[in-house]
Design an enzyme around this catalytic site. Structure first.
Site, short mmCIF file in Angstrom:
data_model
loop_
_atom_site.label_atom_id
_atom_site.label_comp_id
_atom_site.label_asym_id
_atom_site.label_seq_id
_atom_site.Cartn_x
_atom_site.Cartn_y
_atom_site.Cartn_z
N LYS A 1 -28.63 -20.67 12.55
CA LYS A 1 -30.07 -20.53 12.27
C LYS A 1 -30.79 -21.82 12.63
CE LYS A 1 -30.33 -23.46 8.63
NZ LYS A 1 -31.04 -24.73 8.64
N ASP B 1 -28.24 -20.86 2.24
CA ASP B 1 -28.41 -20.35 3.61
C ASP B 1 -27.47 -19.17 3.91
OD1 ASP B 1 -30.31 -22.27 4.17
OD2 ASP B 1 -28.94 -23.61 5.24
P1 ATP Z 1 -26.40 -27.22 5.54
O1 ATP Z 1 -26.05 -25.76 5.44
O2 ATP Z 1 -26.05 -28.01 4.30
O3 ATP Z 1 -27.75 -27.51 6.12
P2 ATP Z 1 -25.35 -28.03 8.04
O4 ATP Z 1 -25.78 -26.81 8.76
O5 ATP Z 1 -26.06 -29.29 8.39
O6 ATP Z 1 -25.37 -27.83 6.50
P3 ATP Z 1 -22.53 -27.41 8.12
O7 ATP Z 1 -21.97 -27.25 9.47
O8 ATP Z 1 -22.73 -26.19 7.31
O9 ATP Z 1 -23.84 -28.28 8.24
O10 ATP Z 1 -21.57 -28.44 7.35
C1 ATP Z 1 -21.91 -29.20 6.24
C2 ATP Z 1 -20.60 -29.73 5.61
O11 ATP Z 1 -19.95 -28.63 4.99
C3 ATP Z 1 -19.62 -30.29 6.63
O12 ATP Z 1 -19.72 -31.67 6.71
C4 ATP Z 1 -18.25 -29.84 6.12
O13 ATP Z 1 -17.57 -30.88 5.49
C5 ATP Z 1 -18.54 -28.76 5.09
N1 ATP Z 1 -17.97 -27.43 5.43
C6 ATP Z 1 -17.36 -26.61 4.58
N2 ATP Z 1 -16.99 -25.47 5.18
C7 ATP Z 1 -17.38 -25.55 6.45
C8 ATP Z 1 -17.27 -24.67 7.56
N3 ATP Z 1 -16.68 -23.47 7.47
N4 ATP Z 1 -17.82 -25.06 8.73
C9 ATP Z 1 -18.44 -26.26 8.81
N5 ATP Z 1 -18.53 -27.14 7.80
C10 ATP Z 1 -18.02 -26.80 6.62
#
Ligand code: ATP
Length: 308
Positions: free
Chosen positions: A16, A146
């Site tokens: 997203k 989210d």
């Molecule tokens: P948010 O949803 O908090 O905005 P984001 O989109 O910036 O996050 P994500 O890729 O969702 O980032 O990852 C945030 C943190 O979640 C990562 O640093 C990781 O340690 C943890 N995490 C847990 N499960 C997952 C997963 N399946 N994929 C990616 N990261 C994960």
């Protein structure tokens, strides 16, 4: 007698971006009220689940080394939440989850949330459960704000912490270029920086999303480009000043507008059409302002089981 083992189930799930993200003041409980407009993009993760005697998580692809493979992985929490919900907690100990990442980790594109949504849907199919998507969305909301949007996809207005969703009319396929940064940004740190900036002064706020919703309904990318806005952008740029250069480079390369996606550091550039997006992507890749560039379009549908 041999037990019947169900075949593996694979789900594709979108990333997203936030076309609009208005962040309220810090509440006493530590959260912020949000008003956001999500759009699901064609940059996806794929999640396969199967029944096994070796339960756990496997991750490959974009940023795989940064993703936890223990109970800290949101996908594993999704398996457990669903198993608990249907009163069969032990089923969670017989599932292996294989994640192929296309969505950058800690990139502000909700990759972890996407994997949780995909896992909920995949296990629903694996276990042959009769659960409506709205019931899954309720479980999804307990995993992260989210996660429900990744189930529904499309374009939606999110309120509360972003988990209360209303679909939004969007009359066009919009073309995007995504610039991934060298490293991720921690979402809590970005919110903390926004609170700090607000304590120190009064940074401008994006206001209400009405005009942007009209632009989406009209389907005009030029009008939409003028209205993209994110209250977290100033905080992300404050923590990662190089993003200013990235945002400028995308517009110089011919994008209509650029915005930091969610808590960043991924920058999303809106382009007039698919051809322009390819040109902007090529130019941005050569500008040395980011790690990787991807082209994507939206809106796309939410998590879907893949037919083999
Ligand atoms: P948010 O949803 O908090 O905005 P984001 O989109 O910036 O996050 P994500 O890729 O969702 O980032 O990852 C945030 C943190 O979640 C990562 O640093 C990781 O340690 C943890 N995490 C847990 N499960 C997952 C997963 N399946 N994929 C990616 N990261 C994960």
């Amino acid at each position: 007698m041999l037990a019947v083992v169900p075949p593996p189930v694979t789900v594709r799930v979108p990333s997203k971006i936030n076309l609009h993200l208005s962040v309220g003041d810090l509440r006493d409980d530590g959260y912020h009220d949000l008003t956001t407009v999500f759009q699901a993009l064609s940059l996806t993760d794929e999640v396969t689940v199967f029944v096994t005697t070796e339960p756990g998580i496997e991750v490959s692809g974009e940023g795989a080394g940064l993703v936890p493979t223990d109970d800290g992985n949101l996908a594993m929490r999704a398996v457990r939440a669903l198993a608990d919900h249907v009163g069969k907690p032990h089923e969670a100990d017989r599932v292996r989850v294989v994640i192929r990442k296309g969505i950058p980790v800690a990139g502000g594109m909700a990759g972890g949330s996407a994997d949780a949504a995909a896992t909920l849907l995949a296990c629903t199919t694996l276990w042959n459960l009769e659960l409506h998507r709205d019931e899954l969305a309720e479980i999804a909301a307990t995993l992260g704000s989210d996660v429900p949007f990744a189930l529904y996809g499309g374009t939606a207005l999110g309120t509360g912490r972003g988990e209360q969703l209303v679909p939004v009319l969007s009359r066009h396929t919009f073309h995007w270029v995504l610039a991934f940064d060298q490293r991720g940004l921690s979402t809590p740190k970005v919110y903390g920086e926004l609170d700090r900036l607000r304590d120190a002064g009064d940074p401008p706020r994006v206001g209400s999303p009405e005009a942007l919703l009209e632009a989406l309904a009209s389907g005009d990318p030029r009008q939409l480009g003028l209205l993209l806005g994110n209250d977290l952008q100033a905080a992300a740029v404050s923590l990662r000043p190089g993003l200013r250069r990235t945002l400028r480079a995308g517009v110089t390369a011919g994008a209509l507008a650029g915005v930091v996606s969610g808590s960043g550091p991924t920058c999303a550039f809106l382009c007039s059409d698919g051809e322009s997006a390819l040109k902007v992507a090529a130019e941005l890749a050569g500008a040395g302002v980011c790690r990787t560039v991807r082209v994507a379009h939206g809106p796309v549908q939410g998590a879907r089981v893949c037919d083999e």
